[in-house]
Motif scaffolding. Structure first.
Motif: not given
Length: 359
Positions: A192-213
């Motif tokens: 539970x704690x790891x997923x919370x921290x992972x979501x501080x990284x993963x969504x931003x990376x997806x937006x940056x690389x995909x160029x979408x929102x």
């Protein structure tokens, strides 16, 4: 951390090879089926003692061989030189660090932190829940030996409990429930704690690389969602005993947890195109590397197997800009494939791979 050289004997189609790898970036260029992925797999075996392609190391032995040997010289973050070797002979795996045999794979895992990017990673997004559990358990085990130990103990107790259910030895079940609940709740809390921290990284990376929102994130759904402590989990197991006996397996517990990659409030596997799902799987690995660096301050070794083919030029550039924090990276390319000039510098080695030979 850097792997300086690699010696391979009788590993798939690589009969014998000694390859200098003393560079920050190492390129392996060749047609399909020549040995590029086999080279990365041999490196992965050195880092984990297992393969990312098969659960059975016997399959990696050359057809006419009795076993394989993979050995590397490497330098750690303090500049000290070491040797690591993994052998698999007649069905038995042996692991040596600085020529001393070790008997617990755990010691190997924390020697060379390694992350592999491969085509099968798409299963982390569209595949069965087990694939995502495996991904997050590996992510957490890379930096947390206690989590690794709890997961190993949980799996061992789970096997014993399931055997007791099948064989009718129900008097032992409360003992297993006590242990399973305690290790399981420790795992659930850590996930539970790891997923919370992972979501501080993963969504931003997806937006940056995909160029979408698109708002891509990971949702954790524990099997024991109503349990707040080990006693609650033990009670859940006890109440479900009749069902477990009927099914002859343990139907609840962290081995049934779900991790769902979501687009807003929907599973991304249902809304994303194949290209989007492949990109999400690549970025899960990117986030894994970033997560590990954030937890440890250490840069992992990256094994990147042909996955850049799946990205257009713009996204490929964005991808490479996000994986700059690595100690060493091994890339595979087809001969006609164009890779970025930023990778072509004095710190890069390039090999042509043909028939299991490296030139």
């Amino acid at each position: 951390m850097r792997i300086l050289s690699l010696d391979i004997h009788c590993f798939r189609n690589i009969r014998k090879a000694s390859v200098d790898t003393d560079a920050r970036s190492v390129m392996l260029v060749g047609e399909n089926g020549q040995g590029k992925t086999n080279f990365l797999e041999a490196l992965y075996v050195l880092c984990y003692g297992t393969s990312f392609r098969t659960p059975n190391l016997r399959e990696a032995v050359s057809h006419d061989g009795r076993g394989f040997s993979v050995k590397a010289d490497f330098v750690d973050d303090s500049g000290n030189h070491h040797e690591i070797q993994v052998k698999h002979v007649q069905g038995k795996r042996s692991i040596f660090i600085d020529r001393k045999e070790i008997y617990d794979r755990k010691e190997l895992i924390y020697t060379i932190p390694c992350i592999v990017f491969c085509h099968d990673d798409i299963e982390f997004v569209r595949g069965e829940p087990e694939a995502r559990r495996r991904f997050f358990d590996q992510t957490m085990s890379m930096y947390n030996p206690l989590f690794f130990d709890d997961s190993r103990r949980y799996r061992n107790i789970l096997r014993q409990r399931n055997a007791a259910l099948k064989e009718g030895r129900l008097s032992l079940v409360p003992i297993y429930d006590f242990q399973l609940a305690r290790y399981g709740m420790s795992i659930q809390k850590a996930r539970k704690a790891a997923v919370k921290e992972f979501n501080d990284i993963f969504p931003r990376m997806y937006r940056d690389v995909s160029g979408t929102d698109l708002e891509i994130s990971v949702e954790y759904q524990p099997s024991w969602k109503m349990a707040e402590n080990a006693e609650d989990a033990e009670e859940i197991l006890s109440r479900a005993l009749e069902r477990d006996v009927r099914m002859q397996t343990t139907c609840s517990g962290v081995h049934r947890d779900k991790f769902i990659v979501k687009d807003a409030d929907r599973p991304f596997s249902q809304t994303g195109s194949t290209g989007q799902l492949r990109l999400a799987s690549l970025i899960l690995r990117m986030a894994q590397a970033g997560f590990f660096f954030g937890k440890t301050g250490k840069e992992p070794v990256l094994l990147i197997d042909d996955v850049l083919l799946e990205l257009d030029v713009t996204r490929r550039g964005r991808f490479l800009s996000h994986i700059e924090d690595y100690s060493q990276a091994f890339f595979t390319f087809l001969p006609e494939e164009k890779y970025f000039s930023s990778l072509e510098d004095e710190k890069m080695l390039s090999y042509t791979v043909e028939g299991g030979a490296f030139r």
